[in-house]
Design a protein around this motif. Structure first.
Motif, PDB file in Angstrom:
ATOM      1  N   MET A  48       0.852  -1.183   0.000  1.00  0.00           N
ATOM      2  CA  MET A  48       0.000   0.000   0.000  1.00  0.00           C
ATOM      3  C   MET A  48       0.892   1.239   0.000  1.00  0.00           C
ATOM      4  N   GLY A  49       0.610   2.162  -0.907  1.00  0.00           N
ATOM      5  CA  GLY A  49       1.386   3.391  -1.005  1.00  0.00           C
ATOM      6  C   GLY A  49       2.558   3.328  -1.965  1.00  0.00           C
ATOM      7  N   SER A  50       2.887   2.133  -2.479  1.00  0.00           N
ATOM      8  CA  SER A  50       3.984   2.030  -3.440  1.00  0.00           C
ATOM      9  C   SER A  50       3.530   2.613  -4.789  1.00  0.00           C
ATOM     10  N   PRO A  51       4.477   2.966  -5.662  1.00  0.00           N
ATOM     11  CA  PRO A  51       4.098   3.533  -6.950  1.00  0.00           C
ATOM     12  C   PRO A  51       3.135   2.625  -7.711  1.00  0.00           C
ATOM     13  N   ALA A  52       2.141   3.230  -8.333  1.00  0.00           N
ATOM     14  CA  ALA A  52       1.107   2.476  -9.055  1.00  0.00           C
ATOM     15  C   ALA A  52       1.274   2.668 -10.553  1.00  0.00           C
ATOM     16  N   ASP A  53       2.458   2.353 -11.051  1.00  0.00           N
ATOM     17  CA  ASP A  53       2.706   2.544 -12.472  1.00  0.00           C
ATOM     18  C   ASP A  53       2.481   1.289 -13.301  1.00  0.00           C
ATOM     19  N   VAL A  54       2.108   0.177 -12.655  1.00  0.00           N
ATOM     20  CA  VAL A  54       1.786  -1.050 -13.373  1.00  0.00           C
ATOM     21  C   VAL A  54       0.507  -1.669 -12.818  1.00  0.00           C
ATOM     22  N   VAL A  55      -0.149  -2.471 -13.655  1.00  0.00           N
ATOM     23  CA  VAL A  55      -1.310  -3.266 -13.274  1.00  0.00           C
ATOM     24  C   VAL A  55      -0.888  -4.718 -13.413  1.00  0.00           C
ATOM     25  N   PHE A  56      -1.329  -5.555 -12.486  1.00  0.00           N
ATOM     26  CA  PHE A  56      -0.956  -6.961 -12.447  1.00  0.00           C
ATOM     27  C   PHE A  56      -2.142  -7.809 -12.894  1.00  0.00           C
ATOM     28  N   ALA A  57      -1.894  -8.740 -13.790  1.00  0.00           N
ATOM     29  CA  ALA A  57      -2.912  -9.707 -14.202  1.00  0.00           C
ATOM     30  C   ALA A  57      -2.446 -11.078 -13.725  1.00  0.00           C
ATOM     31  N   VAL A  63      -3.570 -14.605  -5.362  1.00  0.00           N
ATOM     32  CA  VAL A  63      -2.987 -13.398  -4.779  1.00  0.00           C
ATOM     33  C   VAL A  63      -3.966 -12.807  -3.777  1.00  0.00           C
ATOM     34  N   LYS A  64      -3.468 -12.523  -2.570  1.00  0.00           N
ATOM     35  CA  LYS A  64      -4.272 -11.849  -1.550  1.00  0.00           C
ATOM     36  C   LYS A  64      -4.105 -10.345  -1.719  1.00  0.00           C
ATOM     37  N   VAL A  65      -5.221  -9.645  -1.823  1.00  0.00           N
ATOM     38  CA  VAL A  65      -5.209  -8.182  -1.856  1.00  0.00           C
ATOM     39  C   VAL A  65      -5.748  -7.740  -0.510  1.00  0.00           C
ATOM     40  N   TYR A  66      -5.026  -6.863   0.154  1.00  0.00           N
ATOM     41  CA  TYR A  66      -5.398  -6.484   1.507  1.00  0.00           C
ATOM     42  C   TYR A  66      -5.322  -4.978   1.710  1.00  0.00           C
ATOM     43  N   SER A  67      -6.063  -4.537   2.706  1.00  0.00           N
ATOM     44  CA  SER A  67      -6.038  -3.143   3.145  1.00  0.00           C
ATOM     45  C   SER A  67      -5.378  -3.129   4.507  1.00  0.00           C
ATOM     46  N   SER A  68      -4.526  -2.168   4.743  1.00  0.00           N
ATOM     47  CA  SER A  68      -3.888  -2.087   6.055  1.00  0.00           C
ATOM     48  C   SER A  68      -3.802  -0.637   6.506  1.00  0.00           C
ATOM     49  N   ARG A  69      -3.896  -0.508   7.795  1.00  0.00           N
ATOM     50  CA  ARG A  69      -3.769   0.797   8.433  1.00  0.00           C
ATOM     51  C   ARG A  69      -2.866   0.624   9.644  1.00  0.00           C
ATOM     52  N   PRO A  70      -2.127   1.649  10.005  1.00  0.00           N
ATOM     53  CA  PRO A  70      -1.228   1.529  11.158  1.00  0.00           C
ATOM     54  C   PRO A  70      -1.987   1.094  12.415  1.00  0.00           C
ATOM     55  N   GLY A  87      -3.961  -4.318  -8.492  1.00  0.00           N
ATOM     56  CA  GLY A  87      -3.077  -3.156  -8.631  1.00  0.00           C
ATOM     57  C   GLY A  87      -3.676  -2.052  -9.476  1.00  0.00           C
ATOM     58  N   TYR A  88      -4.950  -2.143  -9.807  1.00  0.00           N
ATOM     59  CA  TYR A  88      -5.600  -1.107 -10.611  1.00  0.00           C
ATOM     60  C   TYR A  88      -6.166   0.004  -9.736  1.00  0.00           C
ATOM     61  N   GLY A  96       1.149  14.417  -6.841  1.00  0.00           N
ATOM     62  CA  GLY A  96       0.486  14.115  -8.101  1.00  0.00           C
ATOM     63  C   GLY A  96       0.776  12.729  -8.625  1.00  0.00           C
ATOM     64  N   GLY A  97       1.716  12.014  -7.996  1.00  0.00           N
ATOM     65  CA  GLY A  97       2.036  10.656  -8.416  1.00  0.00           C
ATOM     66  C   GLY A  97       0.962   9.685  -7.967  1.00  0.00           C
ATOM     67  N   ARG A  98       0.840   8.583  -8.677  1.00  0.00           N
ATOM     68  CA  ARG A  98      -0.160   7.557  -8.355  1.00  0.00           C
ATOM     69  C   ARG A  98       0.457   6.535  -7.398  1.00  0.00           C
ATOM     70  N   SER A  99      -0.307   6.156  -6.378  1.00  0.00           N
ATOM     71  CA  SER A  99       0.153   5.183  -5.383  1.00  0.00           C
ATOM     72  C   SER A  99      -0.880   4.076  -5.215  1.00  0.00           C
ATOM     73  N   GLN A 100      -0.402   2.885  -4.857  1.00  0.00           N
ATOM     74  CA  GLN A 100      -1.284   1.736  -4.677  1.00  0.00           C
ATOM     75  C   GLN A 100      -2.231   1.955  -3.491  1.00  0.00           C
ATOM     76  N   GLN A 101      -3.503   1.706  -3.711  1.00  0.00           N
ATOM     77  CA  GLN A 101      -4.518   1.831  -2.666  1.00  0.00           C
ATOM     78  C   GLN A 101      -4.432   0.665  -1.671  1.00  0.00           C
ATOM     79  N   PHE A 102      -4.055  -0.516  -2.168  1.00  0.00           N
ATOM     80  CA  PHE A 102      -3.997  -1.723  -1.353  1.00  0.00           C
ATOM     81  C   PHE A 102      -2.617  -2.344  -1.466  1.00  0.00           C
ATOM     82  N   GLY A 103      -2.404  -3.421  -0.748  1.00  0.00           N
ATOM     83  CA  GLY A 103      -1.203  -4.222  -0.874  1.00  0.00           C
ATOM     84  C   GLY A 103      -1.588  -5.574  -1.449  1.00  0.00           C
ATOM     85  N   ALA A 104      -0.605  -6.334  -1.919  1.00  0.00           N
ATOM     86  CA  ALA A 104      -0.883  -7.661  -2.471  1.00  0.00           C
ATOM     87  C   ALA A 104       0.270  -8.601  -2.158  1.00  0.00           C
TER      88      ALA A 104
END
Length: 150
Positions: A48-57, A63-70, A87-88, A96-104
């Protein structure tokens, strides 16, 4: 198409893209541009928060997609399998950069195809407005189902 992945895995992804409204020739053109990456079980695909410049198929595995908060345990929001996209979902940062909403994370050994957002944009530019509307609706449905679970 990349011959390192089974024809069945590629067909599942082509079917998924077609169901989203991407014509088969455009989906095939996109699939020809992917980068294949294999992950062992437990490996992080992105955080979560890493650059979102790619989409994963996802081509093979889960693959587990998860949401996390401190201070809170991660919450599973999606279990993605062959043909699914991850990763979409992203957000715009202060810069202004795009960041991942979730982790995987790889729930099993898996193989994914990576597409840059630029590659996706180039394919989408060649589509008719009706097809783009259908794709927007499909992405909204995917995003809504994940957001509903969080």
């Amino acid at each position: 198409m990349n011959l390192q992945v089974s024809a069945q895995a590629q067909e599942r992804l082509l079917s998924k893209l077609s169901s989203m409204g991407i014509a088969r020739p455009a989906a095939t053109a996109l699939l020809e541009r992917h980068m294949l990456v294999r992950y062992p079980k437990g490996a992080e695909l992105f955080s979560m928060g890493s650059p979102a410049d790619v989409v994963f198929a996802v081509l093979t595995g889960l693959v587990k997609v998860y949401s996390s908060r401190p201070g809170v345990d991660p919450v599973l929001v999606e279990l993605a399998g062959p043909g699914d996209l991850v990763g979409y979902a992203d957000f715009a940062g202060a810069d202004g950069g795009r960041s991942q909403q979730f982790g995987a994370m790889a729930a099993t050994k898996c193989c994914v195809a990576l597409f840059t957002r630029h590659q996706i944009s180039e394919v989408l530019k060649g589509l008719e407005p009706e097809a783009l509307l259908g794709i927007a609706e499909a992405i909204n449905s995917m995003w809504s189902s994940v957001a509903y679970r969080t």
